[in-house]
Scaffold this active site. Structure first.
Site, PDB file in Angstrom:
ATOM      1  N   SER A  48       3.631 -38.479 -26.719  1.00  0.00           N
ATOM      2  CA  SER A  48       4.657 -39.523 -26.763  1.00  0.00           C
ATOM      3  C   SER A  48       5.530 -39.360 -27.994  1.00  0.00           C
ATOM      4  O   SER A  48       6.625 -39.880 -28.042  1.00  0.00           O
ATOM      5  CB  SER A  48       3.998 -40.904 -26.778  1.00  0.00           C
ATOM      6  OG  SER A  48       3.133 -41.023 -27.883  1.00  0.00           O
ATOM      7  N   HIS A  55       4.957 -37.774 -19.484  1.00  0.00           N
ATOM      8  CA  HIS A  55       4.591 -38.894 -20.353  1.00  0.00           C
ATOM      9  C   HIS A  55       4.250 -40.136 -19.521  1.00  0.00           C
ATOM     10  O   HIS A  55       5.142 -40.771 -18.949  1.00  0.00           O
ATOM     11  CB  HIS A  55       5.744 -39.177 -21.331  1.00  0.00           C
ATOM     12  CG  HIS A  55       5.415 -40.237 -22.322  1.00  0.00           C
ATOM     13  ND1 HIS A  55       6.342 -41.098 -22.847  1.00  0.00           N
ATOM     14  CD2 HIS A  55       4.238 -40.594 -22.894  1.00  0.00           C
ATOM     15  CE1 HIS A  55       5.750 -41.929 -23.680  1.00  0.00           C
ATOM     16  NE2 HIS A  55       4.482 -41.652 -23.732  1.00  0.00           N
ATOM     17  N   GLU A  63       7.700 -40.324 -17.512  1.00  0.00           N
ATOM     18  CA  GLU A  63       8.850 -39.543 -17.977  1.00  0.00           C
ATOM     19  C   GLU A  63       8.520 -38.057 -17.807  1.00  0.00           C
ATOM     20  O   GLU A  63       7.463 -37.600 -18.250  1.00  0.00           O
ATOM     21  CB  GLU A  63       9.146 -39.842 -19.453  1.00  0.00           C
ATOM     22  CG  GLU A  63       9.667 -41.249 -19.680  1.00  0.00           C
ATOM     23  CD  GLU A  63       9.831 -41.585 -21.163  1.00  0.00           C
ATOM     24  OE1 GLU A  63      10.816 -42.260 -21.502  1.00  0.00           O
ATOM     25  OE2 GLU A  63       8.975 -41.189 -21.976  1.00  0.00           O
ATOM     26  N   ASN A  86      10.335 -44.756 -25.534  1.00  0.00           N
ATOM     27  CA  ASN A  86      10.011 -45.015 -26.941  1.00  0.00           C
ATOM     28  C   ASN A  86      11.246 -45.035 -27.835  1.00  0.00           C
ATOM     29  O   ASN A  86      11.242 -45.669 -28.892  1.00  0.00           O
ATOM     30  CB  ASN A  86       8.969 -44.016 -27.443  1.00  0.00           C
ATOM     31  CG  ASN A  86       7.578 -44.374 -26.930  1.00  0.00           C
ATOM     32  OD1 ASN A  86       7.328 -45.516 -26.578  1.00  0.00           O
ATOM     33  ND2 ASN A  86       6.695 -43.403 -26.864  1.00  0.00           N
TER      34      ASN A  86
HETATM   35  N1  3HC Z   1      -6.560 -50.443 -18.318  1.00  0.00           N
HETATM   36  C1  3HC Z   1      -6.546 -50.313 -16.975  1.00  0.00           C
HETATM   37  N2  3HC Z   1      -6.124 -51.310 -16.155  1.00  0.00           N
HETATM   38  C2  3HC Z   1      -5.743 -52.471 -16.729  1.00  0.00           C
HETATM   39  C3  3HC Z   1      -5.752 -52.657 -18.124  1.00  0.00           C
HETATM   40  C4  3HC Z   1      -6.188 -51.592 -18.937  1.00  0.00           C
HETATM   41  N3  3HC Z   1      -6.207 -51.670 -20.254  1.00  0.00           N
HETATM   42  N4  3HC Z   1      -5.319 -53.916 -18.384  1.00  0.00           N
HETATM   43  C5  3HC Z   1      -5.047 -54.475 -17.201  1.00  0.00           C
HETATM   44  N5  3HC Z   1      -5.289 -53.611 -16.211  1.00  0.00           N
HETATM   45  C6  3HC Z   1      -5.094 -53.813 -14.785  1.00  0.00           C
HETATM   46  C7  3HC Z   1      -6.009 -54.893 -14.241  1.00  0.00           C
HETATM   47  O1  3HC Z   1      -7.250 -54.351 -13.824  1.00  0.00           O
HETATM   48  C8  3HC Z   1      -5.201 -55.414 -13.061  1.00  0.00           C
HETATM   49  O2  3HC Z   1      -5.342 -54.518 -11.973  1.00  0.00           O
HETATM   50  P1  3HC Z   1      -5.401 -55.121 -10.466  1.00  0.00           P
HETATM   51  O3  3HC Z   1      -4.060 -55.764 -10.220  1.00  0.00           O
HETATM   52  O4  3HC Z   1      -5.640 -53.908  -9.623  1.00  0.00           O
HETATM   53  O5  3HC Z   1      -6.516 -56.086 -10.490  1.00  0.00           O
HETATM   54  C9  3HC Z   1      -3.741 -55.276 -13.540  1.00  0.00           C
HETATM   55  O6  3HC Z   1      -3.765 -54.329 -14.606  1.00  0.00           O
HETATM   56  C10 3HC Z   1      -3.182 -56.593 -14.037  1.00  0.00           C
HETATM   57  O7  3HC Z   1      -4.075 -57.044 -15.052  1.00  0.00           O
HETATM   58  P2  3HC Z   1      -4.262 -58.565 -15.457  1.00  0.00           P
HETATM   59  O8  3HC Z   1      -3.934 -59.445 -14.288  1.00  0.00           O
HETATM   60  O9  3HC Z   1      -5.588 -58.731 -16.107  1.00  0.00           O
HETATM   61  O10 3HC Z   1      -3.266 -58.762 -16.662  1.00  0.00           O
HETATM   62  P3  3HC Z   1      -1.713 -58.810 -16.709  1.00  0.00           P
HETATM   63  O11 3HC Z   1      -1.085 -59.261 -15.437  1.00  0.00           O
HETATM   64  O12 3HC Z   1      -1.441 -59.546 -17.954  1.00  0.00           O
HETATM   65  O13 3HC Z   1      -1.295 -57.289 -16.900  1.00  0.00           O
HETATM   66  C11 3HC Z   1      -0.746 -55.484 -18.310  1.00  0.00           C
HETATM   67  C12 3HC Z   1      -1.814 -56.519 -17.942  1.00  0.00           C
HETATM   68  C13 3HC Z   1      -0.455 -54.594 -17.097  1.00  0.00           C
HETATM   69  C14 3HC Z   1      -1.321 -54.649 -19.434  1.00  0.00           C
HETATM   70  C15 3HC Z   1       0.555 -56.265 -18.716  1.00  0.00           C
HETATM   71  O14 3HC Z   1       0.270 -57.161 -19.737  1.00  0.00           O
HETATM   72  C16 3HC Z   1       1.670 -55.346 -19.158  1.00  0.00           C
HETATM   73  O15 3HC Z   1       2.404 -54.790 -18.350  1.00  0.00           O
HETATM   74  N6  3HC Z   1       1.833 -55.190 -20.496  1.00  0.00           N
HETATM   75  C17 3HC Z   1       2.818 -54.274 -21.053  1.00  0.00           C
HETATM   76  C18 3HC Z   1       2.265 -52.883 -21.029  1.00  0.00           C
HETATM   77  C19 3HC Z   1       3.245 -51.879 -21.550  1.00  0.00           C
HETATM   78  O16 3HC Z   1       4.379 -52.190 -21.908  1.00  0.00           O
HETATM   79  N7  3HC Z   1       2.809 -50.632 -21.570  1.00  0.00           N
HETATM   80  C20 3HC Z   1       3.614 -49.552 -22.083  1.00  0.00           C
HETATM   81  C21 3HC Z   1       3.209 -49.330 -23.483  1.00  0.00           C
HETATM   82  S1  3HC Z   1       4.225 -48.119 -24.246  1.00  0.00           S
HETATM   83  C22 3HC Z   1       3.429 -46.690 -23.887  1.00  0.00           C
HETATM   84  O17 3HC Z   1       2.420 -46.626 -23.240  1.00  0.00           O
HETATM   85  C23 3HC Z   1       4.088 -45.473 -24.412  1.00  0.00           C
HETATM   86  C24 3HC Z   1       3.264 -44.794 -25.450  1.00  0.00           C
HETATM   87  O18 3HC Z   1       3.881 -43.564 -25.702  1.00  0.00           O
HETATM   88  C25 3HC Z   1       3.155 -45.569 -26.730  1.00  0.00           C
END
Ligand code: 3HC
Length: 293
Positions: A119, A140, A152, A190
């Site tokens: 990333s 990515h 990506e 990012n």
């Molecule tokens: N690992 C795997 N699955 C997960 C998880 C995790 N850490 N957290 C949640 N989930 C799954 C759950 O099991 C659930 O799956 P299901 O619908 O099949 O049951 C689904 O995600 C929804 O979970 P919840 O209902 O418990 O929780 P939310 O609706 O609050 O969703 C979230 C959780 C998807 C993490 C949501 O809060 C979200 O989209 N957050 C933002 C995440 C984000 O922006 N990610 C990008 C980060 S930047 C990046 O990765 C780039 C890197 O280079 C830094």
């Protein structure tokens, strides 16, 4: 180029998610970790998630059995030599990545496509250390990899068009949405997300508002799924600092520079969710409590 067998190097949070996606899309998947302890932990994570998906009815019993049957776990990179595509998801440390790719480059046949899930590092810098710059690409994924719909696809100026097309089609076969990005620091997401998260940390550092109120504002005022400080904890402060450093190094713009507060948090081990402490206390991961920083 036909992709049937994929390799995933690194079976931590990102790697395990990619392994699961590959299995659910019908690929044979070889998952690699550096030792048996890490391998068993990673495989346990994948198997647990597949069992959970089946228990919820998202996978049939036959599909679950088939997926688990197509999974192989290894601790020797040599065992990845028969893969058509290998995705590296080891920690964001250049020396580690270079070491993995140097070995894979020697072990694999000339047609094997090598991909990095980096990333914050330059895909070109990694590709340059292999003898197959034309067969090298960035893929990515976002965290959690099984949930976030985007991948990506990063092509360098040397990536062969056929390799790009294969990687693009592979991402679609995982039921993800691919977007194309040049190999600039931060790619697309990012580049845009990091300054936003840094601004949230700056607001906290400057005493504009509390952790809880900054996060509540962006969740409830802009409909973000989680507030920026919780997202920073979710990503990991160390990962965020490294990403910001790469952006600052590339563009020399102040808005990308890591902030004192986040640097001190990393120094003191407050890395976020994985460390149990960051902007939140994650002792109970289902009920994180804002820290008084
Ligand atoms: N690992 C795997 N699955 C997960 C998880 C995790 N850490 N957290 C949640 N989930 C799954 C759950 O099991 C659930 O799956 P299901 O619908 O099949 O049951 C689904 O995600 C929804 O979970 P919840 O209902 O418990 O929780 P939310 O609706 O609050 O969703 C979230 C959780 C998807 C993490 C949501 O809060 C979200 O989209 N957050 C933002 C995440 C984000 O922006 N990610 C990008 C980060 S930047 C990046 O990765 C780039 C890197 O280079 C830094």
């Amino acid at each position: 180029m036909a992709v049937k067998r994929i390799g995933v190097v690194g079976c931590g949070a990102m790697g395990a998610g990619i392994v699961q996606l590959g299995l659910q899309a019908g690929y044979e998947v070889v998952a690699h970790e550096i030792n048996d302890e890490f391998l068993q932990k990673g495989l346990g994570r994948v198997k647990g998630a597949i069992e959970k998906a089946a228990a919820k009815g998202a996978l049939s019993v036959e599909d679950k059995e088939s997926a688990l049957h197509r999974l192989t776990g290894v601790t020797d990179l040599q065992e990845l030599s028969g893969c058509d595509l290998i995705i590296e998801a080891v920690p964001e440390v250049m020396s580690l990545k270079l070491d993995v790719f140097k070995k894979l480059d020697t072990l694999c046949g000339p047609e094997t496509i090598l991909a990095t899930n980096t990333s914050s590092l330059s895909v070109s810098d990694i590709a340059a250390n292999t003898s197959r710059q034309d067969k090298f690409i960035g893929l990515h994924f976002f965290n959690p990899a099984t949930v976030m719909p985007l991948v990506e696809v990063i092509k360098t100026i040397r990536t062969e068009p056929e390799v790009f097309d294969t990687a693009f089609a592979f991402v679609k076969s995982l039921k993800k949405t691919p977007v194309v990005a040049k190999d600039n620091a931060g790619f697309i997401v990012n580049l845009l997300l990091t300054p936003f998260l840094l601004d949230a940390i700056r607001a906290l550092q400057d005493g504009v508002a509390s952790v809880a109120d900054i996060d509540a504002s962006m969740k409830l005022g802009c409909n973000h799924p989680m507030g920026p400080l919780m997202l920073a904890d979710f990503i990991g402060l160390d990962v965020l600092v490294n990403g910001a450093k790469s952006l600052f190094e590339e563009y020399k713009e102040k808005r990308y520079a890591p902030l004192p507060l986040m640097k001190r948090m990393v120094t003191l081990g407050s890395l976020g969710l994985k460390a149990g402490k960051g902007f939140y206390d994650w002792s109970d991961p289902k009920n994180p409590k804002p820290m008084d920083l």
